[in-house]
Enzyme design. Structure first.
Site, PDB file in Angstrom:
ATOM      1  N   ILE A 158      -1.407 -12.409   7.206  1.00  0.00           N
ATOM      2  CA  ILE A 158      -2.436 -13.326   6.699  1.00  0.00           C
ATOM      3  C   ILE A 158      -3.664 -12.584   6.180  1.00  0.00           C
ATOM      4  O   ILE A 158      -4.732 -13.171   6.045  1.00  0.00           O
ATOM      5  CB  ILE A 158      -2.847 -14.350   7.770  1.00  0.00           C
ATOM      6  CG1 ILE A 158      -3.386 -13.638   9.022  1.00  0.00           C
ATOM      7  CG2 ILE A 158      -1.689 -15.280   8.103  1.00  0.00           C
ATOM      8  CD1 ILE A 158      -4.034 -14.582  10.020  1.00  0.00           C
ATOM      9  N   LYS A 159      -3.516 -11.304   5.860  1.00  0.00           N
ATOM     10  CA  LYS A 159      -4.647 -10.558   5.325  1.00  0.00           C
ATOM     11  C   LYS A 159      -4.885 -10.942   3.854  1.00  0.00           C
ATOM     12  O   LYS A 159      -4.063 -11.606   3.223  1.00  0.00           O
ATOM     13  CB  LYS A 159      -4.409  -9.060   5.459  1.00  0.00           C
ATOM     14  CG  LYS A 159      -4.370  -8.583   6.912  1.00  0.00           C
ATOM     15  CD  LYS A 159      -5.671  -8.907   7.641  1.00  0.00           C
ATOM     16  CE  LYS A 159      -5.800  -8.213   8.994  1.00  0.00           C
ATOM     17  NZ  LYS A 159      -4.809  -8.590   9.976  1.00  0.00           N
ATOM     18  N   ASN A 160      -6.017 -10.464   3.313  1.00  0.00           N
ATOM     19  CA  ASN A 160      -6.368 -10.795   1.930  1.00  0.00           C
ATOM     20  C   ASN A 160      -5.252 -10.424   0.958  1.00  0.00           C
ATOM     21  O   ASN A 160      -4.993 -11.135  -0.015  1.00  0.00           O
ATOM     22  CB  ASN A 160      -7.650 -10.067   1.518  1.00  0.00           C
ATOM     23  CG  ASN A 160      -8.866 -10.553   2.272  1.00  0.00           C
ATOM     24  OD1 ASN A 160      -8.799 -11.516   3.030  1.00  0.00           O
ATOM     25  ND2 ASN A 160      -9.988  -9.881   2.073  1.00  0.00           N
ATOM     26  N   LEU A 161      -4.620  -9.286   1.213  1.00  0.00           N
ATOM     27  CA  LEU A 161      -3.422  -8.878   0.483  1.00  0.00           C
ATOM     28  C   LEU A 161      -2.355  -8.622   1.530  1.00  0.00           C
ATOM     29  O   LEU A 161      -2.572  -7.833   2.453  1.00  0.00           O
ATOM     30  CB  LEU A 161      -3.693  -7.622  -0.347  1.00  0.00           C
ATOM     31  CG  LEU A 161      -2.552  -7.133  -1.244  1.00  0.00           C
ATOM     32  CD1 LEU A 161      -3.123  -6.462  -2.496  1.00  0.00           C
ATOM     33  CD2 LEU A 161      -1.626  -6.168  -0.518  1.00  0.00           C
TER      34      LEU A 161
END
Length: 378
Positions: free
Chosen positions: A188-191
């Site tokens: 669920i990280k930005n990328l």
């Protein structure tokens, strides 16, 4: 009582995929090359180019990135690493994995991040490294103390797990050249790569140490080993390579990162507007004009009661993070950290992911206001 909720307001954060990730993974599966491959190295080059740095070294997770970075910096037994307690426990475990020990430091209550002054106040003669955590995606400016760190031989290892895409002044986080910067590309990280991480080294020599560390200390690259009958192991190492399957996901995500930046900033600003008139709520500042936000957090009274009330209403709130200096595993290094302890009792993470709409955000704000009234927090 049954309370109707919007589907995306109640869901926990899930990866946001743009539609090309599955085909990218399928191409790797069809190739039969699932480990570190040319796809992995293409991802490294693309990230390095995106950041404007000479090299980027991929690894299997954000935790692996931190561990490898500390090892590459020479951190080990007998050393201390100054680190905020307000972080995910992985940061602390990576320090302990080197044989070093954490020295917990307090935070700025407005940002939940450390400052240069706070880090310097915690430095001792045993300090080998400092590990600022770029909480929620906000950059930490250490320019005022970097000269003193250099004079003392203290290495900066940035935990930028939340901060891919954010900027430190005019430069992307990771492009400053004074820190080993560690990114996470978890679900669920930005990328997202599904799972993965990256270390941005400060020099070619550091990059080479990192590459050997991630490949069990083997000197030759995978491509070089294909054409020889032996290989050489000349140092300690771990199996920390990034799979080409994960790298393929990352490449597809990177193609659309401009959209990710725009959407995440827009959603955070929508929360700021929706919460402006809600009494009893303090929004944690992420410096949204420069950050690509990873979290949207508020501080509220009676947090545990508000949390329970919102979960009962189907709102997917969370807490990032319980302070580490109060965890049983790290009790030996407990210190008094008043700002961290106050924040740890008040912080609440609101649903924040790219599936949200403005209506979802307005709904969360309304439910938060009701929860505060129900619990006597406003």
């Amino acid at each position: 009582m049954t309370v109707p909720v919007r589907p995306d307001a109640r869901r926990n954060a899930t990866p946001y995929l743009y539609g090309r990730e599955a085909a990218a993974v399928a191409r790797v599966l069809e190739s039969g090359q699932y480990g570190h491959s040319d796809v992995t190295e293409q991802f490294e080059r693309r990230v390095a180019n995106w950041l404007g740095v000479p090299e980027a070294v991929s690894v299997s997770s954000g935790t692996a990135a931190l561990h490898a970075a500390f090892l590459a910096a020479g951190v080990g037994p007998g050393d201390e690493v100054v680190v905020p307690s307000m972080t995910f426990c992985a940061t602390i475990q990576a320090i302990l994995a080197t044989g070093a020990t954490p020295r917990f430091v307090d935070i700025d209550p407005d940002t939940l991040c450390v400052t240069g002054d706070l880090l310097m106040e915690a430095v001792t003669d045993a300090t080998a490294a400092v590990a600022p955590v770029l909480f929620g995606g906000r950059a930490v400016d250490l320019s005022s103390v970097q000269g003193e760190f250099d004079r003392r031989g203290i290495v900066v290892v940035e935990d930028a797990a939340h901060a891919f895409g954010s900027r430190d002044g005019s430069r992307p986080v990771g492009a400053g050249g004074t820190a080993l910067t560690c990114f996470s590309f978890g679900p669920i990280k930005n990328l997202t790569c599904g799972q993965g991480g990256m270390v941005i080294p400060r020099s070619p020599q550091e990059a080479e140490r990192l590459r050997r560390l991630r490949l069990l200390g083997v000197v030759q690259s995978q491509n070089e080993r294909a054409d020889i009958t032996t290989y050489h192991v000349d140092s300690f190492g771990l199996r920390y390579q990034l799979s080409s399957i994960n790298a393929a996901i990352g490449l597809a995500q990177l193609d659309r990162f401009a959209t990710t930046e725009r959407v995440r900033r827009r959603l955070w600003r929508a929360y700021r507007q929706a919460l402006a008139q809600v009494d009893g709520v303090t929004l944690v500042d992420v410096d949204v004009d420069r950050a690509v936000p990873h979290l949207c957090q508020v501080r509220v009274p009676r947090r545990d009661e508000v949390f329970a009330e919102l979960r009962a209403r189907g709102i997917g709130v969370g807490v990032h993070y319980p302070p580490n200096h109060r965890q049983p595993a790290f009790a030996a290094w407990r210190r008094s950290l008043p700002a961290t302890e106050r924040a740890g009792a008040e912080i609440l993470s609101l649903p924040f992911h790219q599936h949200l709409t403005r209506d979802d955000i307005d709904h969360v704000a309304s439910e938060l206001e009701r929860a505060l009234k129900t619990t006597g927090g406003s």
